[in-house]
Every structure is written in structure tokens, then in C-alpha cells.
Design a protein around this motif. Structure first.
Motif, PDB file in Angstrom:
ATOM      1  N   LEU A  83       0.667  -1.424   0.139  1.00 57.54           N
ATOM      2  CA  LEU A  83      -0.166  -0.205   0.176  1.00 57.54           C
ATOM      3  C   LEU A  83       0.593   1.162  -0.054  1.00 57.54           C
ATOM      4  CD1 LEU A  83      -2.831  -1.307   2.296  1.00 57.54           C
ATOM      5  CD2 LEU A  83      -3.385  -0.709  -0.364  1.00 57.54           C
ATOM      6  N   LEU A  84       1.846   1.412   1.006  1.00 59.17           N
ATOM      7  CA  LEU A  84       2.674   2.473   1.169  1.00 59.17           C
ATOM      8  C   LEU A  84       3.786   2.664  -0.336  1.00 59.17           C
ATOM      9  CD1 LEU A  84       4.174   2.012   4.453  1.00 59.17           C
ATOM     10  CD2 LEU A  84       2.213   4.356   4.041  1.00 59.17           C
ATOM     11  N   THR A  85       4.296   1.893  -1.076  1.00 59.05           N
ATOM     12  CA  THR A  85       4.698   1.897  -2.034  1.00 59.05           C
ATOM     13  C   THR A  85       3.880   2.589  -3.081  1.00 59.05           C
ATOM     14  OG1 THR A  85       6.149  -0.080  -1.183  1.00 59.05           O
ATOM     15  CG2 THR A  85       6.187   0.790  -4.009  1.00 59.05           C
ATOM     16  N   GLN A  86       2.843   2.285  -3.212  1.00 60.03           N
ATOM     17  CA  GLN A  86       1.910   2.135  -4.358  1.00 60.03           C
ATOM     18  C   GLN A  86       1.384   3.787  -3.940  1.00 60.03           C
ATOM     19  OE1 GLN A  86      -0.994  -0.810  -3.881  1.00 60.03           O
ATOM     20  NE2 GLN A  86      -0.124  -2.363  -4.424  1.00 60.03           N
ATOM     21  N   GLY A  87       0.946   4.113  -2.728  1.00 61.35           N
ATOM     22  CA  GLY A  87       1.557   5.779  -2.215  1.00 61.35           C
ATOM     23  C   GLY A  87       2.827   6.396  -2.053  1.00 61.35           C
ATOM     24  N   GLY A  88       4.015   5.918  -2.602  1.00 64.45           N
ATOM     25  CA  GLY A  88       5.681   6.831  -3.497  1.00 64.45           C
ATOM     26  C   GLY A  88       5.856   6.668  -2.261  1.00 64.45           C
ATOM     27  N   PHE A  89       6.038   5.726  -1.306  1.00 65.09           N
ATOM     28  CA  PHE A  89       7.411   4.716  -0.339  1.00 65.09           C
ATOM     29  C   PHE A  89       8.236   4.606  -1.122  1.00 65.09           C
ATOM     30  CE2 PHE A  89       3.520   7.526   1.904  1.00 65.09           C
ATOM     31  CZ  PHE A  89       4.440   7.279   3.382  1.00 65.09           C
ATOM     32  N   ARG A  90       9.115   4.539  -0.198  1.00 68.01           N
ATOM     33  CA  ARG A  90      10.532   3.373   0.154  1.00 68.01           C
ATOM     34  C   ARG A  90      10.450   2.868   0.627  1.00 68.01           C
ATOM     35  NH1 ARG A  90      11.395   1.357  -4.851  1.00 68.01           N
ATOM     36  NH2 ARG A  90      13.823   1.989  -4.597  1.00 68.01           N
ATOM     37  N   ARG A  91      11.382   1.495   0.892  1.00 69.91           N
ATOM     38  CA  ARG A  91      11.771   0.741   1.714  1.00 69.91           C
ATOM     39  C   ARG A  91      12.677   0.439   1.439  1.00 69.91           C
ATOM     40  NH1 ARG A  91      13.462  -3.955   3.374  1.00 69.91           N
ATOM     41  NH2 ARG A  91      13.473  -5.107   1.296  1.00 69.91           N
ATOM     42  N   SER A  92      13.498   1.116   3.127  1.00 68.77           N
ATOM     43  CA  SER A  92      15.086   0.801   3.708  1.00 68.77           C
ATOM     44  C   SER A  92      15.050  -0.346   5.109  1.00 68.77           C
ATOM     45  CB  SER A  92      15.501   1.869   3.779  1.00 68.77           C
ATOM     46  OG  SER A  92      17.243   2.014   4.305  1.00 68.77           O
ATOM     47  N   GLN A  93      15.752  -1.229   4.986  1.00 68.51           N
ATOM     48  CA  GLN A  93      15.622  -2.239   5.651  1.00 68.51           C
ATOM     49  C   GLN A  93      14.052  -2.563   6.510  1.00 68.51           C
ATOM     50  OE1 GLN A  93      19.457  -0.462   7.501  1.00 68.51           O
ATOM     51  NE2 GLN A  93      18.517  -1.747   9.094  1.00 68.51           N
ATOM     52  N   GLN A 148       5.936   4.398 -18.253  1.00 70.65           N
ATOM     53  CA  GLN A 148       5.953   5.040 -16.914  1.00 70.65           C
ATOM     54  C   GLN A 148       5.323   5.649 -16.423  1.00 70.65           C
ATOM     55  OE1 GLN A 148       9.017   7.613 -16.201  1.00 70.65           O
ATOM     56  NE2 GLN A 148      10.347   6.364 -16.919  1.00 70.65           N
ATOM     57  N   GLU A 149       5.204   5.400 -15.357  1.00 74.30           N
ATOM     58  CA  GLU A 149       3.898   5.839 -14.443  1.00 74.30           C
ATOM     59  C   GLU A 149       5.115   7.240 -13.284  1.00 74.30           C
ATOM     60  OE1 GLU A 149      -0.515   3.454 -15.304  1.00 74.30           O
ATOM     61  OE2 GLU A 149       1.079   3.466 -13.156  1.00 74.30           O
ATOM     62  N   HIS A 150       3.904   8.488 -13.482  1.00 72.36           N
ATOM     63  CA  HIS A 150       4.492   8.894 -12.076  1.00 72.36           C
ATOM     64  C   HIS A 150       3.211   9.271 -11.178  1.00 72.36           C
ATOM     65  CE1 HIS A 150       7.321  11.049 -15.046  1.00 72.36           C
ATOM     66  NE2 HIS A 150       8.138   9.560 -14.772  1.00 72.36           N
ATOM     67  N   LEU A 151       3.478   9.388  -9.698  1.00 74.29           N
ATOM     68  CA  LEU A 151       2.585   9.714  -9.131  1.00 74.29           C
ATOM     69  C   LEU A 151       2.687  11.054  -8.855  1.00 74.29           C
ATOM     70  CD1 LEU A 151       0.955   8.363  -7.060  1.00 74.29           C
ATOM     71  CD2 LEU A 151       2.453   8.276  -5.532  1.00 74.29           C
ATOM     72  N   GLY A 152       1.524  12.020  -9.065  1.00 74.05           N
ATOM     73  CA  GLY A 152       1.641  13.441  -8.830  1.00 74.05           C
ATOM     74  C   GLY A 152      -0.116  13.438  -8.598  1.00 74.05           C
ATOM     75  N   PRO A 153      -0.377  14.690  -7.487  1.00 71.42           N
ATOM     76  CA  PRO A 153      -0.869  14.748  -6.499  1.00 71.42           C
ATOM     77  C   PRO A 153      -2.921  14.441  -7.212  1.00 71.42           C
ATOM     78  CG  PRO A 153      -0.192  16.991  -8.064  1.00 71.42           C
ATOM     79  CD  PRO A 153      -0.341  15.667  -8.412  1.00 71.42           C
ATOM     80  N   LYS A 154      -3.080  13.571  -8.495  1.00 71.98           N
ATOM     81  CA  LYS A 154      -4.033  13.245  -9.305  1.00 71.98           C
ATOM     82  C   LYS A 154      -3.770  11.622  -9.085  1.00 71.98           C
ATOM     83  CE  LYS A 154      -5.578  16.735 -11.982  1.00 71.98           C
ATOM     84  NZ  LYS A 154      -5.503  17.425 -13.549  1.00 71.98           N
ATOM     85  N   GLY A 155      -2.659  10.787  -8.869  1.00 71.61           N
ATOM     86  CA  GLY A 155      -2.430   9.834  -8.633  1.00 71.61           C
ATOM     87  C   GLY A 155      -1.569   9.811  -9.631  1.00 71.61           C
ATOM     88  N   TRP A 156      -1.106   7.857 -10.050  1.00 70.73           N
ATOM     89  CA  TRP A 156      -0.169   7.984 -10.868  1.00 70.73           C
ATOM     90  C   TRP A 156      -0.860   8.214 -12.321  1.00 70.73           C
ATOM     91  CZ3 TRP A 156       3.937   5.847  -9.445  1.00 70.73           C
ATOM     92  CH2 TRP A 156       4.448   5.149  -8.252  1.00 70.73           C
ATOM     93  N   GLU A 157       0.433   8.762 -13.310  1.00 67.74           N
ATOM     94  CA  GLU A 157      -0.058   9.720 -14.485  1.00 67.74           C
ATOM     95  C   GLU A 157       0.917   8.586 -15.540  1.00 67.74           C
ATOM     96  OE1 GLU A 157      -2.445  13.718 -13.375  1.00 67.74           O
ATOM     97  OE2 GLU A 157      -0.279  13.653 -12.980  1.00 67.74           O
ATOM     98  N   MET A 196       5.911  -7.852  -4.568  1.00 72.03           N
ATOM     99  CA  MET A 196       4.795  -7.028  -3.990  1.00 72.03           C
ATOM    100  C   MET A 196       3.263  -7.437  -4.872  1.00 72.03           C
ATOM    101  SD  MET A 196       6.029  -3.272  -4.172  1.00 72.03           S
ATOM    102  CE  MET A 196       4.408  -2.237  -4.187  1.00 72.03           C
ATOM    103  N   GLY A 197       2.932  -7.330  -4.381  1.00 71.58           N
ATOM    104  CA  GLY A 197       1.589  -7.880  -5.268  1.00 71.58           C
ATOM    105  C   GLY A 197       1.343  -7.553  -6.524  1.00 71.58           C
ATOM    106  N   ASP A 198       2.231  -6.368  -6.691  1.00 72.41           N
ATOM    107  CA  ASP A 198       1.459  -5.445  -8.180  1.00 72.41           C
ATOM    108  C   ASP A 198       2.600  -5.793  -9.402  1.00 72.41           C
ATOM    109  OD1 ASP A 198       2.030  -3.335  -6.847  1.00 72.41           O
ATOM    110  OD2 ASP A 198       0.886  -2.061  -8.319  1.00 72.41           O
ATOM    111  N   GLY A 199       3.654  -5.695  -8.700  1.00 72.61           N
ATOM    112  CA  GLY A 199       5.141  -5.732  -8.986  1.00 72.61           C
ATOM    113  C   GLY A 199       6.488  -5.528  -8.379  1.00 72.61           C
ATOM    114  N   LEU A 200       7.542  -5.407  -9.081  1.00 73.69           N
ATOM    115  CA  LEU A 200       8.525  -5.991  -8.189  1.00 73.69           C
ATOM    116  C   LEU A 200       9.087  -4.235  -7.689  1.00 73.69           C
ATOM    117  CD1 LEU A 200      10.622  -8.578 -10.817  1.00 73.69           C
ATOM    118  CD2 LEU A 200       9.160  -8.712  -8.711  1.00 73.69           C
ATOM    119  N   SER A 201       9.673  -4.735  -6.506  1.00 79.67           N
ATOM    120  CA  SER A 201      10.292  -3.111  -6.071  1.00 79.67           C
ATOM    121  C   SER A 201      11.584  -3.095  -6.336  1.00 79.67           C
ATOM    122  CB  SER A 201       9.787  -2.368  -5.355  1.00 79.67           C
ATOM    123  OG  SER A 201      10.157  -1.384  -4.400  1.00 79.67           O
TER     124      SER A 201
END
Length: 248
Positions: free
Chosen positions: A45-55, A236-245, A175-180
Motif C-alpha cells: 500500500l505504501l509503495t503504491q502511495g509513493g513510499f520506498r523501503r529501507s530495511q 511509465q507512470e509518475h505519482l502526482g496529486p491526481k494519482g499515477w499518471e 509485491m502484489g502488483d510488481g517488483l520494487s
């Protein structure tokens, strides 16, 4: 009194610090911990919302005066290599990537150290010890894998493994929708192979073959030369104020 476990993650904000990508800018991050039984779901959920994971931390920029960091994900099923990418792909046909559990090795760390010393000797990771590297790989509560790239051997079509020296490594979340792509590194003495490009192309192929729509590349930072490579992989898609574009 009965303790009730928290159902929602707690988020925290870092203090301002110098931006590693844009000179004169200050960065802040919002972050939360990825632990427990819901870590994988939360990471998706967070990755789809623009977060990244570190440890075991998920973070995203929360800078007060800058919005240059843009989350990028490649549409794997629609992706087509351009001419230069096809040259890179063909140049590395002698390599094979073998998937391992997220477990560190001394061979990996030796390559990691060589990569940092050659490419990022003044960066924030330059002082990482073998224990720091082990934590980077092992400290995960989400499905994570290591892909080791070596030259093909005569029996690779049977064993699915490469042989010989370790040339490149990718730490990747499933992830459920891809590879990060969390982090990747390679032998800098093989500069002519363009191994960074090759590993991204390999992840796109792996995602498409698995029916996963996306490969998450992290942040493209407008104005940062070392981040420009991320917008080469279209569509590709970029995450902006209106979601992934979509970006073609």
C-alpha cells in the motif's frame, strides 16, 4: 488493563537535513516501521502511495519547499526496448540471474564495497561495514529476494544458475502488483556492460513474465543528473496529486 494492538501504523517526521540530490535544498522524510504480520500488505500500500523501503522502514519525501522527487514505476507489460537498450541486453546475454533468499554473503559484500569505493566514496553509504550490509539485506519483514548475476555455465539451462565471479546484485521486493528495486550494485570494472541498465531490463522482463504490471524504480529527481536514467524506460507512470499518471 488489556493491551490492544495498534491497527494503524504510526508515522514520524525527520528533522531537515541537506538534500543529497539538489544542492542548497533541505530534505525531510515521513516514515513508519514495517513490522509484524501486516508488513507485506502495508509495504504494498505504501509503495503504491509513493513510499520506498529501507530495511524495516518505509519512507517518502516530505520537503517543505521542494517537490522534485517523483515516484516512478515502469509498465512492464507494455515496455519495448529502444536500440541502445537492445545493445545492452545483447551485450549481457552471457549473464544469468539466480534468485536467492535475502541472505548476505561475504562475496556480495566484497562486490558492494568495491562498487561504493569506485562510484559512491563520498555518499551516505560509503562507511557501511559488513554488519551494516547484512542489516540492509536481512532486516526485512516483507517478501524480499537477492538476485545474483554471473556468467552462464554449460549447464545453466538445467541448473538455472550462473557460474564464476559475481558481477552484479539486486535486492528486490516482491509485491502484489510488481517488483520494487530496493538497491542494486555491480562490478565497476565492467562499465562497458552498462550493468545498471541491464538489471532494470532484467527486472522488467521478470515482472512481465510473471504477469506483474509494474517495476518500481523509486524516485526520479528533476534537476539531478544521476537520477535522469529513470525516465528512459517508457511507458511509465509518475505519482502526482491526481494519482499515477502515464508518461509515454
Amino acid at each position: 488493563m488489556t493491551h490492544q494492538p495498534q491497527q494503524s501504523p504510526q508515522f514520524f517526521l525527520t528533522a531537515p537535513s541537506p538534500c543529497p540530490y539538489l544542492e542548497g535544498q533541505l530534505e525531510r522524510k515521513v516514515f513508519t516501521h514495517l513490522v509484524g504480520g501486516r508488513a507485506s500488505e502495508l509495504n504494498d500500500l505504501l509503495t503504491q502511495g509513493g513510499f520506498r523501503r529501507s530495511q524495516n522502514i518505509a519512507y517518502r519525501p516530505a520537503c517543505e519547499n521542494c517537490r522534485a522527487c517523483v515516484s516512478v514505476r515502469i509498465l512492464a507489460g507494455e515496455f519495448k526496448q529502444d536500440k541502445s537498450m537492445r545493445r545492452v541486453w545483447n551485450r549481457n546475454r552471457d549473464l544469468i540471474g539466480n534468485i536467492h533468499h535475502a541472505e548476505p554473503s561475504t562475496e556480495q559484500y566484497s562486490l558492494f564495497r568495491h562498487y561504493l569505493d569506485a562510484r559512491h566514496n563520498k555518499g551516505g553509504m560509503s562507511e557501511m561495514t559488513v554488519l551494516d550490509y547484512a542489516m540492509m539485506v536481512e532486516d526485512t519483514h516483507v517478501p524480499t529476494q537477492i538476485i545474483e548475476y554471473r556468467r552462464r555455465g554449460p549447464d545453466s539451462f538445467i541448473t538455472k544458475k550462473g557460474e564464476g565471479e559475481l558481477i552484479a546484485v539486486a535486492l528486490t521486493d516482491m509485491m502484489g502488483d510488481g517488483l520494487s528495486m530496493v538497491y542494486s550494485f555491480f562490478n565497476p570494472e565492467h562499465a562497458s556492460r552498462s550493468l545498471g541498465t541491464f538489471m532494470i531490463l532484467d527486472h522488467i522482463q521478470r515482472a512481465a513474465a510473471a504477469g506483474l504490471p509494474h517495476v518500481y524504480l523509486g524516485y526520479w529527481v528533476e534537476g539531478s543528473r544521476k537520477m535522469q536514467y529513470k525516465i528512459r524506460y517508457k511507458p511509465q507512470e509518475h505519482l502526482g496529486p491526481k494519482g499515477w499518471e502515464r508518461q509515454d
